[in-house]
Enzyme design. Structure first.
Site, PDB file in Angstrom:
ATOM      1  N   ALA A 109       0.841  -1.202   0.000  1.00  0.00           N
ATOM      2  CA  ALA A 109       0.000   0.000   0.000  1.00  0.00           C
ATOM      3  C   ALA A 109       0.873   1.247   0.000  1.00  0.00           C
ATOM      4  O   ALA A 109       1.813   1.358   0.792  1.00  0.00           O
ATOM      5  CB  ALA A 109      -0.910   0.002   1.228  1.00  0.00           C
ATOM      6  N   LYS A 121      12.495   7.074  21.305  1.00  0.00           N
ATOM      7  CA  LYS A 121      13.238   5.821  21.463  1.00  0.00           C
ATOM      8  C   LYS A 121      13.561   5.566  22.936  1.00  0.00           C
ATOM      9  O   LYS A 121      13.550   4.418  23.388  1.00  0.00           O
ATOM     10  CB  LYS A 121      14.506   5.870  20.621  1.00  0.00           C
ATOM     11  CG  LYS A 121      14.190   5.928  19.121  1.00  0.00           C
ATOM     12  CD  LYS A 121      15.388   6.343  18.314  1.00  0.00           C
ATOM     13  CE  LYS A 121      15.080   6.389  16.829  1.00  0.00           C
ATOM     14  NZ  LYS A 121      16.160   6.999  16.047  1.00  0.00           N
TER      15      LYS A 121
HETATM   16  P1  NAP Z   1       9.375   7.016   3.688  1.00  0.00           P
HETATM   17  O1  NAP Z   1      10.573   6.842   2.839  1.00  0.00           O
HETATM   18  O2  NAP Z   1       8.832   8.381   3.887  1.00  0.00           O
HETATM   19  O3  NAP Z   1       8.220   6.079   3.077  1.00  0.00           O
HETATM   20  C1  NAP Z   1       6.908   6.128   3.526  1.00  0.00           C
HETATM   21  C2  NAP Z   1       6.051   5.264   2.629  1.00  0.00           C
HETATM   22  O4  NAP Z   1       4.752   5.194   3.168  1.00  0.00           O
HETATM   23  C3  NAP Z   1       5.923   5.767   1.205  1.00  0.00           C
HETATM   24  O5  NAP Z   1       6.012   4.719   0.283  1.00  0.00           O
HETATM   25  C4  NAP Z   1       4.509   6.377   1.170  1.00  0.00           C
HETATM   26  O6  NAP Z   1       3.859   6.247  -0.076  1.00  0.00           O
HETATM   27  C5  NAP Z   1       3.784   5.507   2.175  1.00  0.00           C
HETATM   28  N1  NAP Z   1       2.690   6.234   2.816  1.00  0.00           N
HETATM   29  C6  NAP Z   1       2.768   7.313   3.622  1.00  0.00           C
HETATM   30  N2  NAP Z   1       1.547   7.692   4.007  1.00  0.00           N
HETATM   31  C7  NAP Z   1       0.683   6.833   3.449  1.00  0.00           C
HETATM   32  C8  NAP Z   1      -0.728   6.700   3.442  1.00  0.00           C
HETATM   33  N3  NAP Z   1      -1.494   7.569   4.113  1.00  0.00           N
HETATM   34  N4  NAP Z   1      -1.280   5.692   2.750  1.00  0.00           N
HETATM   35  C9  NAP Z   1      -0.513   4.831   2.049  1.00  0.00           C
HETATM   36  N5  NAP Z   1       0.825   4.896   2.004  1.00  0.00           N
HETATM   37  C10 NAP Z   1       1.420   5.892   2.679  1.00  0.00           C
HETATM   38  O7  NAP Z   1       9.614   6.408   5.146  1.00  0.00           O
HETATM   39  P2  NAP Z   1      10.811   5.445   5.644  1.00  0.00           P
HETATM   40  O8  NAP Z   1      12.056   6.233   5.785  1.00  0.00           O
HETATM   41  O9  NAP Z   1      10.835   4.220   4.802  1.00  0.00           O
HETATM   42  O10 NAP Z   1      10.315   5.093   7.117  1.00  0.00           O
HETATM   43  C11 NAP Z   1       9.222   4.225   7.351  1.00  0.00           C
HETATM   44  C12 NAP Z   1       9.060   3.979   8.859  1.00  0.00           C
HETATM   45  O11 NAP Z   1      10.252   3.375   9.355  1.00  0.00           O
HETATM   46  C13 NAP Z   1       8.857   5.259   9.685  1.00  0.00           C
HETATM   47  O12 NAP Z   1       7.995   4.978  10.771  1.00  0.00           O
HETATM   48  C14 NAP Z   1      10.258   5.556  10.204  1.00  0.00           C
HETATM   49  O13 NAP Z   1      10.241   6.288  11.427  1.00  0.00           O
HETATM   50  C15 NAP Z   1      10.779   4.146  10.429  1.00  0.00           C
HETATM   51  N6  NAP Z   1      12.238   4.056  10.394  1.00  0.00           N
HETATM   52  C16 NAP Z   1      12.916   4.537   9.321  1.00  0.00           C
HETATM   53  C17 NAP Z   1      14.299   4.455   9.305  1.00  0.00           C
HETATM   54  C18 NAP Z   1      15.077   4.962   8.111  1.00  0.00           C
HETATM   55  O14 NAP Z   1      16.316   4.872   8.124  1.00  0.00           O
HETATM   56  N7  NAP Z   1      14.444   5.500   7.091  1.00  0.00           N
HETATM   57  C19 NAP Z   1      14.988   3.882  10.391  1.00  0.00           C
HETATM   58  C20 NAP Z   1      14.256   3.381  11.459  1.00  0.00           C
HETATM   59  C21 NAP Z   1      12.876   3.464  11.458  1.00  0.00           C
HETATM   60  P3  NAP Z   1       4.320   7.042  -1.415  1.00  0.00           P
HETATM   61  O15 NAP Z   1       5.697   6.485  -1.706  1.00  0.00           O
HETATM   62  O16 NAP Z   1       3.358   6.721  -2.444  1.00  0.00           O
HETATM   63  O17 NAP Z   1       4.387   8.486  -1.017  1.00  0.00           O
END
Ligand code: NAP
Length: 438
Positions: free
Chosen positions: A46, A206
């Site tokens: 999704a 955290k």
């Molecule tokens: P991201 O790159 O911003 O990706 C978010 C994804 O969620 C995107 O594919 C987006 O879709 C989708 N999305 C957001 N809102 C949505 C909605 N309302 N309905 C459907 N899809 C939705 O985030 P990320 O960096 O991968 O992080 C994801 C989670 O992991 C977060 O909670 C973050 O705190 C956690 N985290 C991340 C890291 C890291 O290094 N990035 C490390 C530890 C934990 P679209 O692509 O279509 O916009």
């Protein structure tokens, strides 16, 4: 050989982490089936925008914008969208439908962890979130499982890579905070709006999770005292360096007795001086580490990459395989215990040491007056060092005094600093920083 059953995996989000999780699910399907005892079939992904470019090439037919329908047909749901809503509602829907949930959403867990855990317990499903703290580092499972027969007394964490990178830059180059932040943004370590990182909010989420699992009590974000790094100056860093310390943003959770003799837990995030020989002082750049003190195990340290799509996906996959095994064995297990029920202590009750830098008049009796003020507040001095500044004619202009205290109550230390500021021989208080590890 008996045919492996198939478990349907719904992935919510396909950004930095989600795209790597999808890649591993597809590329390593055979290995994952062996490890889990069931085939893990990616049933859909999704997203918000079906046409957005992705880091990984994935079959277009897997994508949907209907997260709710996807969740309802799944055995396992991986939430990697981030934010509070709709993540919260989708996780609750998944668990009510009997699916185990894996998430990396620290903001949601810190804000509404109790509701999610209660729903998981009610539904008899696993809720796991290794990726929410310190990215790739296996830290929550060791705290929850490996140390479940021990008593953790203290946790120190460098759990935000952005702030560690900035402080490390300041330490190694002498840069001011604003310049180090700009460099972090240029290299992609800091976001355009860096507030959540530099003001300590991300580390505080955290800290709440680490404290909850370590002390078997549900702590929320409002239980965490939080100070960020935006007021740490190049002068603070230089003075710390000169005195043999490095400044780190630490998430700290420790069991203490308050002044009435009752046990509580101090959960806090603030810039902290660590002796340069402390193992946590060696954590450079954007790396993370968590240092644990336990009654029987003694000191333990966990180190690794705290962020990044692929490292974080490793933590997600570990949770997923474990949740799949629990379904195969029909044994959900407990993801946390909350029998501790110790209160969160206010910052004034915390026990810490202070580093205090003072610009003082060079007059006879100044040191004695300052030392007496400390004694009157019940704060004992461990180190007191004076450096004399002279002008070109070798005339004394002022003296710089550096004091490191023994551990004392934060409230007593803060009152001591206020009293010192009132002395007529003090030109200025140049730094006040907390110290750990002495
Ligand atoms: P991201 O790159 O911003 O990706 C978010 C994804 O969620 C995107 O594919 C987006 O879709 C989708 N999305 C957001 N809102 C949505 C909605 N309302 N309905 C459907 N899809 C939705 O985030 P990320 O960096 O991968 O992080 C994801 C989670 O992991 C977060 O909670 C973050 O705190 C956690 N985290 C991340 C890291 C890291 O290094 N990035 C490390 C530890 C934990 P679209 O692509 O279509 O916009």
């Amino acid at each position: 050989m008996t045919e492996l059953r198939t478990l349907k995996v719904a992935l919510l989000g396909c950004g930095n982490v989600g795209s790597q999780v999808a890649r591993i699910l597809l590329e390593d399907a055979g290995m994952l089936a062996d490890r889990a005892g069931a085939r893990l079939e990616l049933s859909g992904i999704a997203v918000r925008n079906l046409d957005a470019p992705r880091d990984v090439e994935l079959p277009h037919e897997l994508f949907t914008t209907d997260a709710e329908t996807l969740v309802k047909g799944a055995d396992l749901v991986i939430e990697l969208m981030g934010g509070i809503e709709p993540a919260r509602t989708l996780i609750l829907t998944a668990m009510r439908n009997g699916a185990c949930v894996v998430t990396g959403n620290k903001a949601l867990l810190a804000q509404d962890g109790p509701t999610l855990h209660e729903e998981a317990d009610k539904a008899g499903v696993q809720l796991s979130y290794e990726a929410a703290v310190a990215g790739a580092i296996p830290i929550l499972r060791p705290i929850r499982d490996s140390l479940s027969g021990d008593r953790i007394t203290r946790v120190l964490g460098i759990v935000n890579g952005t702030t560690n990178f900035i402080l490390d830059q300041m330490d190694s180059t002498g840069a001011q905070f604003a310049d180090a932040l700009a460099e972090a943004q240029r290299l992609g370590y800091a976001e355009a709006d860096p507030t959540a990182d530099v003001e300590g909010h991300d580390a505080a989420s955290k800290a709440a999770i680490l404290a909850s699992l370590s002390f078997h009590t549900r702590f929320a974000l409002e239980d965490v005292y939080c100070e960020g790094i935006s007021s740490v100056s190049a002068a603070d860093i230089a003075a710390a360096k000169d005195a043999g310390f490095v400044i780190k943003l630490l998430a700290i959770a420790e069991e203490l007795e308050d002044t009435g003799g009752n046990t509580g837990v101090s959960v806090r995030v603030h810039p902290t001086l660590l002796p340069r020989e402390h193992p946590m002082a060696a954590v450079r750049g954007a790396f993370n580490a968590v240092f644990i003190e336990a009654e029987n195990a003694g000191e333990l340290m966990f180190y690794g990459q705290g962020a990044g799509g692929t490292p974080t996906a490793s933590a997600v996959m570990g949770d997923l395989v474990s949740a799949a095994r629990s379904i195969v064995l029909d044994c959900p297990g407990r993801t946390e215990t909350t029998t501790g029920q110790v209160p969160a202590l206010p910052i004034g009750a915390a026990m810490t040491s202070y580093y205090i830098g003072l610009d003082v008049a060079d007059q006879p009796g100044v040191l004695a007056r300052i030392a007496q003020l400390f004694a009157e507040h019940g704060v004992s001095i461990e180190i007191m060092r004076q450096t004399i500044h002279r002008d070109a004619g070798s005339k004394v202009e002022s003296a710089e005094l550096r004091i490191v205290t023994h551990r004392a109550r934060e409230a007593a230390l803060a009152a001591t600093v206020e009293a010192v500021k009132g002395l007529d021989v003090i030109n200025s208080v140049t730094s006040v920083l907390r110290v750990e590890g002495v």
